[in-house]
Design a protein around this motif. Structure first.
Motif: not given
Length: 219
Positions: A148-155, A79-82, A124-129, A204-210
């Motif tokens: 889905p009601s899953h954990w997600a990585l968010q940047g 998901m991408l929200i701008v 910032l990079i965080q884990v969220m639901a 992995i996510f941190q590398k992608t987001f940076m």
């Protein structure tokens, strides 16, 4: 009797939506903005699901919001929200932009600032639901898509463009979509105890987001 909006109003709203879509678009794996002019390389190809705007007269600004997603079998995986705030009163003072704050300190994986040729980018990079019931995600359900009601990585990243615009980007990815078996227990995702596949996914996510932030080009 139900009132029907005049054709002129409906046409104006339609044209406004089209104009907003032209101001920001995705071409392949690139996010391109005309107002303000900037470009960002994306990790995947996204489709625009919804765009909207809201005026804030107290702050002399108009905020445009865009919701993009990548889905698989009608289920959202990325998901991408701008959100872009445009200053509407040239005589008003500089736009005030608050610092980014995590949803929970225990699940904050990384936070900092980057200076890019005088442009300060807060991230910032965080884990969220993911919350399928969130009002901002209702357009997805309307199109038959499932969150889905899953954990997600968010940047998140936030920057000001010459105090005339503020750009806020949020990119998130379902933790179950990385191809690893992961825990659904919240404690397994806390920064003081994270390990194993959960830690690997965060790295992995941190590398992608940076990489996304490093690709940011402002004209």
């Amino acid at each position: 009797m139900k009132k029907i909006a005049p054709l002129s109003i409906l046409l104006s709203l339609c044209l406004l939506t089209i104009a907003f879509a032209r101001d920001l678009k995705v071409e392949g794996k690139k996010l391109l903005s005309e107002k303000p002019p900037f470009a960002v390389a994306l990790p995947s190809e996204f489709q625009l699901i919804h765009s909207s705007s809201a005026e804030n007269r107290e702050e002399n600004s108009l905020t445009r919001a865009y919701l993009f997603i990548r889905e698989k079998n009608k289920q959202v995986e990325e998901m991408l929200i701008v959100q872009i705030a445009d200053k509407t009163n040239p005589q008003a003072g500089p736009m005030m932009i608050p610092s980014l704050k995590p949803l929970a300190e225990k699940k904050l994986f990384s936070k900092g600032k980057i200076d890019r040729k005088g442009l300060e980018i807060d991230y910032l990079i965080q884990v969220m639901a993911w919350n399928p019931e969130a009002p901002s995600l209702r357009p997805l359900a309307a199109k038959g898509l499932t969150v889905p009601s899953h954990w997600a990585l968010q940047g998140q990243c936030l920057f000001s463009y010459y105090a005339e615009h503020a750009v806020f980007i949020r990119y998130s990815k379902d933790a179950n979509s990385f191809g690893f078996k992961v825990s659904q227990e919240g404690k397994s995702w806390e920064k003081d105890s994270i390990s194993g596949n959960e830690k690997t996914i965060c790295e992995i996510f941190q590398k992608t987001f940076m990489t996304m932030i490093d690709s940011l080009r402002v004209q």
